[in-house]
Design a protein around this motif. Structure first.
Motif, PDB file in Angstrom:
ATOM      1  N   UNK A   1     -40.480   6.485  63.499  1.00 54.71           N
ATOM      2  CA  UNK A   1     -39.576   7.552  62.819  1.00 54.71           C
ATOM      3  C   UNK A   1     -39.651   8.909  63.439  1.00 54.71           C
ATOM      4  N   UNK A   2     -38.776   9.689  63.387  1.00 56.09           N
ATOM      5  CA  UNK A   2     -39.041  11.037  63.799  1.00 56.09           C
ATOM      6  C   UNK A   2     -39.167  11.939  62.675  1.00 56.09           C
ATOM      7  N   UNK A   3     -39.084  11.080  61.510  1.00 48.97           N
ATOM      8  CA  UNK A   3     -39.322  12.077  60.158  1.00 48.97           C
ATOM      9  C   UNK A   3     -40.545  11.524  59.533  1.00 48.97           C
ATOM     10  N   UNK A   4     -41.219  12.424  58.882  1.00 45.93           N
ATOM     11  CA  UNK A   4     -42.381  12.053  58.084  1.00 45.93           C
ATOM     12  C   UNK A   4     -42.104  11.626  56.583  1.00 45.93           C
ATOM     13  N   UNK A   5     -42.806  11.025  55.662  1.00 43.05           N
ATOM     14  CA  UNK A   5     -42.798  11.010  54.717  1.00 43.05           C
ATOM     15  C   UNK A   5     -41.629   9.528  54.357  1.00 43.05           C
ATOM     16  N   UNK A   6     -41.588   8.606  55.220  1.00 49.89           N
ATOM     17  CA  UNK A   6     -40.564   7.497  55.044  1.00 49.89           C
ATOM     18  C   UNK A   6     -41.470   6.235  55.031  1.00 49.89           C
TER      19      UNK A   6
ATOM     20  N   UNK B   1     -38.485   0.330  63.016  1.00 49.33           N
ATOM     21  CA  UNK B   1     -37.959   1.837  62.533  1.00 49.33           C
ATOM     22  C   UNK B   1     -37.906   1.696  60.968  1.00 49.33           C
ATOM     23  N   UNK B   2     -39.073   2.536  60.527  1.00 50.73           N
ATOM     24  CA  UNK B   2     -38.770   2.626  58.862  1.00 50.73           C
ATOM     25  C   UNK B   2     -37.848   3.625  58.658  1.00 50.73           C
ATOM     26  N   UNK B   3     -37.034   3.302  57.528  1.00 47.00           N
ATOM     27  CA  UNK B   3     -36.088   4.449  57.263  1.00 47.00           C
ATOM     28  C   UNK B   3     -35.921   4.329  55.517  1.00 47.00           C
TER      29      UNK B   3
ATOM     30  N   UNK C   1     -32.138   9.712  61.799  1.00 48.93           N
ATOM     31  CA  UNK C   1     -31.935   8.485  62.188  1.00 48.93           C
ATOM     32  C   UNK C   1     -31.133   8.739  63.526  1.00 48.93           C
ATOM     33  N   UNK C   2     -30.067   9.371  63.573  1.00 47.58           N
ATOM     34  CA  UNK C   2     -29.287   9.580  64.697  1.00 47.58           C
ATOM     35  C   UNK C   2     -30.206  10.122  65.586  1.00 47.58           C
ATOM     36  N   UNK C   3     -31.214  11.370  65.370  1.00 53.04           N
ATOM     37  CA  UNK C   3     -31.941  11.805  66.490  1.00 53.04           C
ATOM     38  C   UNK C   3     -32.888  10.946  66.918  1.00 53.04           C
ATOM     39  N   UNK C   4     -33.454   9.740  66.241  1.00 51.15           N
ATOM     40  CA  UNK C   4     -34.463   8.828  66.640  1.00 51.15           C
ATOM     41  C   UNK C   4     -34.042   7.837  67.697  1.00 51.15           C
ATOM     42  N   UNK C   5     -32.604   7.555  67.459  1.00 49.66           N
ATOM     43  CA  UNK C   5     -32.015   6.651  68.382  1.00 49.66           C
ATOM     44  C   UNK C   5     -31.418   7.045  69.431  1.00 49.66           C
ATOM     45  N   UNK C   6     -31.102   8.463  69.530  1.00 46.22           N
ATOM     46  CA  UNK C   6     -30.642   9.197  70.563  1.00 46.22           C
ATOM     47  C   UNK C   6     -31.919   9.197  71.727  1.00 46.22           C
ATOM     48  N   UNK C   7     -32.988   9.474  70.895  1.00 41.69           N
ATOM     49  CA  UNK C   7     -34.360   9.467  71.891  1.00 41.69           C
ATOM     50  C   UNK C   7     -34.702   8.083  72.316  1.00 41.69           C
TER      51      UNK C   7
ATOM     52  N   UNK D   1     -28.092   5.022  50.599  1.00 39.48           N
ATOM     53  CA  UNK D   1     -28.760   4.806  51.831  1.00 39.48           C
ATOM     54  C   UNK D   1     -28.913   3.399  52.200  1.00 39.48           C
ATOM     55  N   UNK D   2     -29.025   2.610  51.484  1.00 37.22           N
ATOM     56  CA  UNK D   2     -29.315   1.187  51.998  1.00 37.22           C
ATOM     57  C   UNK D   2     -27.828   0.523  52.415  1.00 37.22           C
ATOM     58  N   UNK D   3     -26.842   1.037  51.833  1.00 37.22           N
ATOM     59  CA  UNK D   3     -25.340   0.771  52.369  1.00 37.22           C
ATOM     60  C   UNK D   3     -25.261   1.366  53.711  1.00 37.22           C
ATOM     61  N   UNK D   4     -25.662   2.503  53.854  1.00 33.17           N
ATOM     62  CA  UNK D   4     -25.574   3.263  55.037  1.00 33.17           C
ATOM     63  C   UNK D   4     -26.197   2.246  56.456  1.00 33.17           C
ATOM     64  N   UNK D   5     -27.603   2.146  55.789  1.00 38.69           N
ATOM     65  CA  UNK D   5     -28.709   1.561  56.883  1.00 38.69           C
ATOM     66  C   UNK D   5     -27.838   0.134  57.419  1.00 38.69           C
ATOM     67  N   UNK D   6     -27.485  -0.623  56.389  1.00 43.83           N
ATOM     68  CA  UNK D   6     -26.937  -2.107  56.455  1.00 43.83           C
ATOM     69  C   UNK D   6     -25.649  -1.942  57.280  1.00 43.83           C
ATOM     70  N   UNK D   7     -24.839  -1.159  56.914  1.00 42.33           N
ATOM     71  CA  UNK D   7     -23.423  -1.060  57.544  1.00 42.33           C
ATOM     72  C   UNK D   7     -23.310   0.014  58.550  1.00 42.33           C
ATOM     73  N   UNK D   8     -23.524   1.138  58.268  1.00 43.41           N
ATOM     74  CA  UNK D   8     -23.092   2.179  59.471  1.00 43.41           C
ATOM     75  C   UNK D   8     -23.919   2.170  60.708  1.00 43.41           C
ATOM     76  N   UNK D   9     -25.380   1.783  60.285  1.00 46.59           N
ATOM     77  CA  UNK D   9     -26.267   1.813  61.554  1.00 46.59           C
ATOM     78  C   UNK D   9     -26.104   0.748  62.549  1.00 46.59           C
ATOM     79  N   UNK D  10     -25.859  -0.472  62.214  1.00 48.71           N
ATOM     80  CA  UNK D  10     -25.501  -1.295  63.468  1.00 48.71           C
ATOM     81  C   UNK D  10     -24.060  -1.040  63.970  1.00 48.71           C
TER      82      UNK D  10
END
Length: 276
Positions: free
Chosen positions: A11-16, A148-150, A160-166, A197-206
């Protein structure tokens, strides 16, 4: 089946919960599934290394005679036999110098190293530095599977967007083959922020993944079961024993956590077997 496929937790962010996830799952791969694995702490901060019960004199000798930094010079890297099933390469804070040096081809050194030792292991499991430059680039180039841990402690859409862009950029520029991307939501509790956040991961990320990233069109994405925010993780790491051992010996009421971790490990290993 091909030996030694590489699973990179990133992940591009620490503490996840990245290092804690590696710490929890390494025992599932080794002890529950019976795999011979190599675990690499590729983060100069060394959080994973600090979680393991390794004698300080052994760590010092390993770093002095065969530091992980040696792979950037194509020299021998010392491997610690952590258990019968787990070999371990500890971090070294000098990794930062290797990451940000002007040495040509530095992004390829991890890949070259794991290619050399693949045949000795069923699985190679890598914890990474949360940095979208050389550390993440080199880890992705070495990977067969990305985890990818979020964290669900708050909405992390920008990170998350920055990670998937990379990831999309690396797959495109290097013509890199990735078998699959697994997403593990971490630190889940009953708060409204966590649920959102969980909703966003399950619905928006895919949805974002399928529409935005052309280079990843043939790389499947799967959301795995969330890892809950439970005191047992902190308690186990505090006494330097595996999550599984801690629960089985000291906190048997938390065996639902073990079932979740075992299911996650089996999902990842199933992908390795299918595509090996």
């Amino acid at each position: 089946m091909a030996k030694g496929q590489v699973v990179v937790v990133a992940n591009q962010k620490g503490g996840v919960g990245k290092s804690t996830t590696v710490y929890a799952l390494m025992d599932e791969f080794a002890e529950t599934l019976g795999l011979k694995i190599l675990v690499i702490d590729y983060d100069p901060q060394g959080t994973l290394t600090s979680l393991l019960d390794i004698d300080q004199a052994v760590l010092a000798e390993c770093r002095k005679e065969g530091s992980i930094c040696n792979m950037f010079e194509r020299k021998e890297v010392n491997i610690i036999e952590y258990s019968d099933k787990i070999d371990f390469i500890p971090s070294d804070d000098a990794l930062n110098d290797s990451f940000y040096s002007s040495k040509p081809g530095k992004e390829l050194m991890l890949q070259k190293y794991v290619d050399k030792v693949r045949g000795d292991y069923d699985l190679i499991f890598i914890d990474t530095k949360p940095d979208l430059q050389a550390p993440i680039i080199s880890a992705i180039l070495a990977a067969d599977i990305i985890v990818n841990t979020i964290a669900t402690g708050g909405i992390e859409e920008d990170a998350t967007i920055k990670f998937y862009n990379k990831l999309d950029e690396i797959v495109d520029l290097y013509n890199k083959k990735i078998l699959k991307v697994f997403v593990i939501p971490t630190m889940l509790d009953t708060s409204r922020d966590a649920k959102d956040a969980l909703y966003s991961i399950k619905v928006n990320l895919p949805d974002l993944y399928s529409k935005r990233y052309a280079a990843l069109v043939n790389v499947p994405l799967e959301i795995l079961k969330p890892i809950p925010r439970r005191a047992v993780f902190k308690n186990a790491t505090g006494v330097k024993v595996s999550i599984r051992k801690y629960i089985e010996e000291f906190d048997t009421g938390k065996k639902d956590v073990l079932l979740d971790l075992e299911q996650i490990a089996k999902k990842i290993w199933g992908e390795v077997k299918q595509n090996g």
